[in-house]
Design an enzyme around this catalytic site. Structure first.
Site, short mmCIF file in Angstrom:
data_model
loop_
_atom_site.label_atom_id
_atom_site.label_comp_id
_atom_site.label_asym_id
_atom_site.label_seq_id
_atom_site.Cartn_x
_atom_site.Cartn_y
_atom_site.Cartn_z
N CYS A 269 0.83 -1.13 0.01
CA CYS A 269 0.02 -0.03 -0.04
C CYS A 269 0.82 1.28 0.17
CB CYS A 269 -0.77 0.10 1.13
SG CYS A 269 -1.63 -1.59 1.44
N HIS B 229 -3.80 6.41 0.60
CA HIS B 229 -4.21 4.87 0.05
C HIS B 229 -5.56 4.86 0.53
CE1 HIS B 229 -4.45 0.74 -0.03
NE2 HIS B 229 -4.25 0.64 1.24
N ASN C 41 -10.07 -1.82 -2.58
CA ASN C 41 -8.70 -1.66 -2.39
C ASN C 41 -7.79 -2.59 -3.39
OD1 ASN C 41 -6.04 -1.86 -0.99
ND2 ASN C 41 -6.82 -1.88 0.92
#
Length: 336
Positions: free
Chosen positions: A112, A259, A289
């Site tokens: 991430c 993120h 995600n």
């Protein structure tokens, strides 16, 4: 002399998984509540024979519809879904794309925080005078690592790839970045088996965790509460440090792009840091995600929302698996 993000393109796989689809597998879970809290409506996953490299190639070719690929001097390829243990996936990508052979190409394994690391690495290579145009690629296929009975991870993660062109400019447009690492939390988001320490175990035992989630040590495991605690403790002060390092106030940032982990976490961070909602990007409804791809996808979508080019000062911050976090300030003056 400096560098700037000039163009971004991204792709999703063709297979769409909606919350209604997941409800068929997990009929007792309230996906309406999930959608309201986490903010994800659908995600995309690769087919059985499709890989992160396949997505990366498509994203790069989409970029090259408007960019001369023969000007690329270096590939930075961020992935935790490599094609092989070896060779470097970036080398294979160079050949697939038909790029020059007198260029650099390397993989780096980050999740991430990968895009923010990559932007800083590209800036360093360009600012040192070694190269002029860098292809930063992020590509992930976490769906391949998730147990089919793992409700939480199947709901959160999606697959994607993004290709970003970072080029030499007369002025500095990528400013000071900061970094953080806490390897003591390595096991909070992990695939235990399959590397050099532990091989794949074909008889791996199913383990229940969280609320009705199943995984084995061959699969992705995420300790959601611990990841949330780490993020909410580390990131607010980290953002303050980035502002101080760049001698800029939060109010001078046109947009913060973190993120895109989940909507609840993002909103918690926004309120803790005291950022106005108009200056904070929070939208992972379409895609979920996508690990290292979330920030470039968000940057592309955000700048595409404007009718014309606009000079913007943006704060980008990545955080997650590692435990790893990084971020800095960038300036862009065109639709990406």
């Amino acid at each position: 002399m400096g560098a700037q993000i000039k163009k971004i393109e991204y792709v999703f796989p063709k297979i769409v998984v909606t919350n209604e689809d997941l409800k068929n597998d997990f009929p007792n879970y309230d996906f309406e509540k999930f959608e309201e809290k986490v903010g994800i409506k659908k995600r995309y996953i690769v087919g059985e024979k499709e890989t992160g490299l396949d997505l990366a190639e498509k994203a790069c070719n989409k970029l090259f519809e408007n960019i001369d690929k023969q000007k690329i001097d270096y590939i930075l390829y961020c992935t935790q879904s490599p094609e092989y243990y070896l060779p470097t996936t970036a080398c294979i990508l160079q050949d697939r794309l038909g790029l020059r052979t007198d260029i650099g190409a390397l993989d780096f394994n980050l999740g991430c925080s990968g895009f923010t690391y990559g932007v800083n690495l590209a800036n360093a290579l360009i600012s040192s005078g070694q190269v002029e145009n860098i292809l930063l690629v992020t590509a992930e296929t976490y769906s391949k690592f998730i147990h089919h009975k793992d409700k939480t991870n199947r709901s959160i993660f999606g697959d994607a790839a993004a290709a970003t062109l970072i080029s030499k400019t007369d002025d500095e447009n990528i400013f000071k970045f900061k970094f953080g690492t806490d390897g003591s939390g390595y096991d909070k988001l992990i695939i235990k088996n399959g590397g050099s320490r532990f091989s794949i175990n074909t008889n791996a035992q199913e383990i229940e965790y969280g609320t009705d989630n199943i995984y084995t040590d061959n699969h992705l495991y995420m300790n959601g509460p611990e990841i949330f605690n780490f993020t909410t403790k580390a990131i607010p002060n980290f953002v303050k440090e980035i502002m101080e390092e760049n001698s800029i106030d939060i109010g001078q940032i046109d947009q913060f792009v973190f993120h895109q982990a989940n909507s609840f976490m993002l909103d918690f961070l926004r309120k803790r840091i005291k950022i106005d909602s108009d200056n904070f990007y929070n939208d992972l409804s379409d895609g979920g995600n996508t690990v290292s791809c979330t920030i470039p996808i968000a940057l592309k979508r955000y700048t595409d929302s404007f009718d014309k080019d606009k000079e913007l000062t943006i704060g980008i911050v990545g955080f997650g698996v590692g435990l790893s976090w990084s971020g800095g300030i960038i300036k862009i003056n065109n639709k990406l």
